[in-house]
Design a protein around this motif. Structure first.
Motif, PDB file in Angstrom:
ATOM      1  N   GLU A  83       0.811  -1.221   0.000  1.00 51.21           N
ATOM      2  CA  GLU A  83       0.000   0.000   0.000  1.00 51.21           C
ATOM      3  C   GLU A  83       0.849   1.279   0.000  1.00 51.21           C
ATOM      4  O   GLU A  83       0.607   2.193  -0.778  1.00 51.21           O
ATOM      5  CB  GLU A  83      -0.887  -0.033   1.248  1.00 51.21           C
ATOM      6  CG  GLU A  83      -2.350   0.030   0.906  1.00 51.21           C
ATOM      7  CD  GLU A  83      -3.236  -0.036   2.120  1.00 51.21           C
ATOM      8  OE1 GLU A  83      -2.999  -0.900   2.983  1.00 51.21           O
ATOM      9  OE2 GLU A  83      -4.172   0.762   2.195  1.00 51.21           O
ATOM     10  N   SER A  84       1.798   1.328   0.927  1.00 50.03           N
ATOM     11  CA  SER A  84       2.601   2.534   1.056  1.00 50.03           C
ATOM     12  C   SER A  84       4.088   2.170   1.000  1.00 50.03           C
ATOM     13  O   SER A  84       4.487   1.144   1.564  1.00 50.03           O
ATOM     14  CB  SER A  84       2.284   3.188   2.406  1.00 50.03           C
ATOM     15  OG  SER A  84       2.935   4.416   2.535  1.00 50.03           O
ATOM     16  N   PRO A  85       4.914   2.867   0.256  1.00 48.93           N
ATOM     17  CA  PRO A  85       4.689   4.169  -0.386  1.00 48.93           C
ATOM     18  C   PRO A  85       4.123   4.082  -1.810  1.00 48.93           C
ATOM     19  O   PRO A  85       4.088   5.087  -2.511  1.00 48.93           O
ATOM     20  CB  PRO A  85       6.081   4.781  -0.410  1.00 48.93           C
ATOM     21  CG  PRO A  85       6.987   3.606  -0.629  1.00 48.93           C
ATOM     22  CD  PRO A  85       6.346   2.460   0.117  1.00 48.93           C
ATOM     23  N   VAL A 100       0.904   5.620 -15.619  1.00 43.68           N
ATOM     24  CA  VAL A 100       1.394   4.622 -14.659  1.00 43.68           C
ATOM     25  C   VAL A 100       1.005   3.225 -15.133  1.00 43.68           C
ATOM     26  O   VAL A 100      -0.132   2.991 -15.560  1.00 43.68           O
ATOM     27  CB  VAL A 100       0.804   4.882 -13.245  1.00 43.68           C
ATOM     28  CG1 VAL A 100       1.117   3.727 -12.298  1.00 43.68           C
ATOM     29  CG2 VAL A 100       1.339   6.195 -12.671  1.00 43.68           C
ATOM     30  N   VAL A 101       1.967   2.302 -15.033  1.00 43.01           N
ATOM     31  CA  VAL A 101       1.688   0.873 -15.219  1.00 43.01           C
ATOM     32  C   VAL A 101       2.014   0.219 -13.884  1.00 43.01           C
ATOM     33  O   VAL A 101       3.070   0.481 -13.309  1.00 43.01           O
ATOM     34  CB  VAL A 101       2.577   0.280 -16.338  1.00 43.01           C
ATOM     35  CG1 VAL A 101       2.445  -1.238 -16.395  1.00 43.01           C
ATOM     36  CG2 VAL A 101       2.208   0.898 -17.684  1.00 43.01           C
ATOM     37  N   THR A 102       1.110  -0.609 -13.363  1.00 44.48           N
ATOM     38  CA  THR A 102       1.354  -1.219 -12.060  1.00 44.48           C
ATOM     39  C   THR A 102       0.919  -2.681 -12.043  1.00 44.48           C
ATOM     40  O   THR A 102      -0.012  -3.063 -12.757  1.00 44.48           O
ATOM     41  CB  THR A 102       0.648  -0.438 -10.924  1.00 44.48           C
ATOM     42  OG1 THR A 102       0.884  -1.095  -9.682  1.00 44.48           O
ATOM     43  CG2 THR A 102      -0.854  -0.317 -11.137  1.00 44.48           C
ATOM     44  N   ALA A 103       1.603  -3.466 -11.197  1.00 43.40           N
ATOM     45  CA  ALA A 103       1.201  -4.868 -10.985  1.00 43.40           C
ATOM     46  C   ALA A 103       0.575  -5.010  -9.605  1.00 43.40           C
ATOM     47  O   ALA A 103       0.369  -6.129  -9.133  1.00 43.40           O
ATOM     48  CB  ALA A 103       2.434  -5.762 -11.083  1.00 43.40           C
ATOM     49  N   ASN A 104       0.247  -3.870  -8.988  1.00 42.97           N
ATOM     50  CA  ASN A 104      -0.100  -3.856  -7.568  1.00 42.97           C
ATOM     51  C   ASN A 104      -1.605  -4.073  -7.337  1.00 42.97           C
ATOM     52  O   ASN A 104      -2.400  -3.132  -7.351  1.00 42.97           O
ATOM     53  CB  ASN A 104       0.361  -2.517  -6.985  1.00 42.97           C
ATOM     54  CG  ASN A 104       0.359  -2.498  -5.497  1.00 42.97           C
ATOM     55  OD1 ASN A 104      -0.443  -3.179  -4.872  1.00 42.97           O
ATOM     56  ND2 ASN A 104       1.241  -1.709  -4.919  1.00 42.97           N
ATOM     57  N   LYS A 105      -1.983  -5.322  -7.097  1.00 38.89           N
ATOM     58  CA  LYS A 105      -3.412  -5.666  -6.924  1.00 38.89           C
ATOM     59  C   LYS A 105      -4.013  -5.037  -5.673  1.00 38.89           C
ATOM     60  O   LYS A 105      -5.143  -4.579  -5.666  1.00 38.89           O
ATOM     61  CB  LYS A 105      -3.588  -7.193  -6.875  1.00 38.89           C
ATOM     62  CG  LYS A 105      -2.663  -7.870  -5.861  1.00 38.89           C
ATOM     63  CD  LYS A 105      -1.880  -9.004  -6.469  1.00 38.89           C
ATOM     64  CE  LYS A 105      -0.721  -9.392  -5.583  1.00 38.89           C
ATOM     65  NZ  LYS A 105      -0.119 -10.645  -5.894  1.00 38.89           N
ATOM     66  N   MET A 106      -3.221  -5.011  -4.593  1.00 36.26           N
ATOM     67  CA  MET A 106      -3.739  -4.432  -3.356  1.00 36.26           C
ATOM     68  C   MET A 106      -4.024  -2.941  -3.556  1.00 36.26           C
ATOM     69  O   MET A 106      -5.075  -2.435  -3.159  1.00 36.26           O
ATOM     70  CB  MET A 106      -2.720  -4.621  -2.226  1.00 36.26           C
ATOM     71  CG  MET A 106      -3.228  -4.170  -0.884  1.00 36.26           C
ATOM     72  SD  MET A 106      -1.893  -3.803   0.247  1.00 36.26           S
ATOM     73  CE  MET A 106      -1.632  -5.364   0.960  1.00 36.26           C
ATOM     74  N   LEU A 107      -3.106  -2.271  -4.220  1.00 36.30           N
ATOM     75  CA  LEU A 107      -3.255  -0.838  -4.459  1.00 36.30           C
ATOM     76  C   LEU A 107      -4.514  -0.544  -5.282  1.00 36.30           C
ATOM     77  O   LEU A 107      -5.302   0.342  -4.940  1.00 36.30           O
ATOM     78  CB  LEU A 107      -2.004  -0.316  -5.191  1.00 36.30           C
ATOM     79  CG  LEU A 107      -1.996   1.169  -5.502  1.00 36.30           C
ATOM     80  CD1 LEU A 107      -1.827   1.979  -4.236  1.00 36.30           C
ATOM     81  CD2 LEU A 107      -0.885   1.507  -6.489  1.00 36.30           C
ATOM     82  N   ILE A 108      -4.714  -1.310  -6.347  1.00 33.39           N
ATOM     83  CA  ILE A 108      -5.876  -1.059  -7.210  1.00 33.39           C
ATOM     84  C   ILE A 108      -7.165  -1.455  -6.487  1.00 33.39           C
ATOM     85  O   ILE A 108      -8.161  -0.727  -6.511  1.00 33.39           O
ATOM     86  CB  ILE A 108      -5.734  -1.812  -8.561  1.00 33.39           C
ATOM     87  CG1 ILE A 108      -4.501  -1.309  -9.329  1.00 33.39           C
ATOM     88  CG2 ILE A 108      -6.998  -1.659  -9.411  1.00 33.39           C
ATOM     89  CD1 ILE A 108      -4.523   0.150  -9.725  1.00 33.39           C
ATOM     90  N   ALA A 109      -7.163  -2.614  -5.808  1.00 28.50           N
ATOM     91  CA  ALA A 109      -8.394  -3.067  -5.131  1.00 28.50           C
ATOM     92  C   ALA A 109      -8.814  -2.097  -4.028  1.00 28.50           C
ATOM     93  O   ALA A 109      -9.994  -1.825  -3.835  1.00 28.50           O
ATOM     94  CB  ALA A 109      -8.180  -4.471  -4.559  1.00 28.50           C
ATOM     95  N   LEU A 110      -7.836  -1.559  -3.300  1.00 32.22           N
ATOM     96  CA  LEU A 110      -8.164  -0.702  -2.152  1.00 32.22           C
ATOM     97  C   LEU A 110      -8.301   0.774  -2.533  1.00 32.22           C
ATOM     98  O   LEU A 110      -9.125   1.481  -1.950  1.00 32.22           O
ATOM     99  CB  LEU A 110      -7.087  -0.844  -1.066  1.00 32.22           C
ATOM    100  CG  LEU A 110      -7.310  -1.903   0.002  1.00 32.22           C
ATOM    101  CD1 LEU A 110      -7.581  -3.269  -0.576  1.00 32.22           C
ATOM    102  CD2 LEU A 110      -6.133  -1.980   0.965  1.00 32.22           C
ATOM    103  N   HIS A 111      -7.485   1.230  -3.476  1.00 30.98           N
ATOM    104  CA  HIS A 111      -7.445   2.674  -3.749  1.00 30.98           C
ATOM    105  C   HIS A 111      -7.688   3.014  -5.213  1.00 30.98           C
ATOM    106  O   HIS A 111      -7.469   4.155  -5.624  1.00 30.98           O
ATOM    107  CB  HIS A 111      -6.086   3.243  -3.312  1.00 30.98           C
ATOM    108  CG  HIS A 111      -5.772   2.955  -1.873  1.00 30.98           C
ATOM    109  ND1 HIS A 111      -6.458   3.535  -0.831  1.00 30.98           N
ATOM    110  CD2 HIS A 111      -4.874   2.107  -1.308  1.00 30.98           C
ATOM    111  CE1 HIS A 111      -5.982   3.074   0.321  1.00 30.98           C
ATOM    112  NE2 HIS A 111      -5.038   2.197   0.061  1.00 30.98           N
TER     113      HIS A 111
END
Ligand code: HSE
Length: 436
Positions: A83-85, A100-111
């Protein structure tokens, strides 16, 4: 034309895989994108660490904010995770007009809702194919390939670690803790493996899939989430005797009164293709009203499978750099003003067949008491297995498969059964999906 300059945040497994794929396939990628894609800067926590990729020609820093704030960088690839940073970095990049390209599932699901709003405000793109099911292009499939359909349901094995554990338990009769240790050693599991075994990782991914499939907001907190810790070797064996396999599934379904969003161990008929997806592999079945059931299968984790999705996103973003923001594919497939407020149903309101395993006293009348309670709750039994007692034991396992039952009604029946003096609590319950 000048190369597109990339700032890569994170040089771990996926970051290293991304560098390698971009380098190895540079010629093909430029032919597809129309411009060269060049990683000019990268950040890593430990600069001196051994890596799976060469960092020659890449300027390294331990400060990811320096990359996000660099006016020369066109696209940020966020592969830090968590989540952070990550959130602060992505929001800062978007505010500075970077894609932005991201593989961050938690980031997308939560924010994701906040991140996409910020991206739209600044006319930039956020691409996240690698966040769900690694190398399987399921986001693109749902968002573009199936966009003519009304999606009815999707069901997926979207956590490789959980699938690996259940496969090893079934094929080799191995113990849960022992297999988990191996999954960690092989690098499949999340930094915090409870995210895998408790279903949180799958719930992040299901949140994203459901939003794109149904045009609903990202609602991670409304996903019913149950892990695989409670699945015993005995359940695996009894399921097999009934013609089923136990898989840890993410399920999103459009029901009459709302959307079902749930992650839990599930019995599925062994003849279904999904039942035969083993090891760390992922697979998702999507049922559209026009196309029918479609199946997507592949590696859900790992350096290059995940890099395959990251690089595909990069090419998409580069192709769309000069397009009018209004004419790009919407982040969540549906136009932001057309997102639906259809409710997510609580787990008590779903209906499924169920597998029940009880430990009951081996004496006349006990089975009659059990079936009477189920009948009083209008629960019909499809199959029953009663095992012989072990030497010296007075309790026996009774395994039942019910027809479709409303979860709320089953809860009431289970509570009543657990109050019987002849039944040992707790009673084990695993939901069933026939995938028909
Ligand atoms: N821990 C995840 C899994 C990695 O096992 O599927 C990919 O998201």
């Amino acid at each position: 034309m000048n190369p597109v300059k990339i700032g890569l945040l994170g040089l771990g497994t996926v970051g290293g895989g991304t560098v390698n794929v971009l380098r190895r396939n540079a010629g093909e990628i430029t032919r597809r994108a129309g411009r060269e894609i060049q990683i000019s800067k990268a950040s890593a926590r430990e600069l001196g660490r051994a890596r799976i990729c060469s960092t020659e020609g890449i300027e390294l820093t331990a400060n990811p904010f320096a990359i996000v704030n660099d006016p020369d960088i066109d696209i940020i690839v966020e592969l830090i995770g968590g989540e952070s940073p990550a959130k602060e970095l992505v929001l800062q990049a978007l505010s500075r007009g970077k894609h932005v390209v991201t593989a961050n599932k938690m980031l997308i699901a939560l924010h994701g809702n906040e991140i996409f709003a910020k991206a739209s405000q600044h006319g930039v793109m956020v691409a996240f194919e690698a966040a769900v099911a690694g190398g399987i292009p399921i986001i693109k499939t749902l968002r573009e390939g199936l966009s003519g359909n009304r999606v009815e349901w999707l069901v997926g094995i979207i956590n490789g670690t959980g699938n690996f554990i259940l496969t090893e338990m079934r094929e080799k009769a191995r113990d849960f803790a022992d297999v988990l240790e191996e999954a960690q050693a092989r690098g499949y599991a999340e930094a915090d493996p409870t995210f895998d075994v408790e279903g949180v990782d799958a719930a992040h991914k299901l949140t994203i899939l459901a939003a794109i499939a149904f045009g609903i907001p990202l609602q991670f907190r409304k996903v019913y989430t149950e892990g695989i810790r409670g699945v015993t070797p005995a359940d695996v064996i009894y399921a097999e005797a009934l013609g089923y396999r136990i898989k840890h599934l993410g399920i999103a379904r459009r029901a009459a009164k709302g959307i079902e969003l749930r992650v839990h161990p599930t019995l599925i008929p062994e003849r279904r293709l999904l039942a035969n997806v083993d090891g760390v592999m992922n697979a998702i079945v999507v049922k559209g009203d026009a196309v029918g059931a479609t199946l997507y299968y592949g590696a859900g984790a790992g350096a290059e499978p995940t890099a395959s999705a990251v690089v595909a996103d990069l090419i998409d973003v580069v192709r769309a750099l000069t397009s009018d923001p209004e004419n790009r594919v919407p982040h969540l497939a549906f136009q932001p003003e057309a997102i639906s407020d259809i409710p997510v149903l609580s787990i008590e309101r779903i209906q499924t067949p169920c597998y029940l395993r009880l430990s009951a006293e081996d004496k006349p009348g006990v089975l009659a008491d059990i079936t009477r309670i189920l009948a009083n709750h209008n629960i019909s039994i499809e199959a029953i297995i009663q095992k012989e007692p072990l030497a010296g034991e007075s309790y026996i396992p009774v395994i039942m498969l019910t027809h479709r039952v409303l979860e709320q009604e089953l809860n009431a029946a289970i509570a009543e059964l657990e109050r019987l003096a002849s039944v040992n609590a707790p009673i084990k319950r695993i939901r069933v999906e026939t995938l028909g």
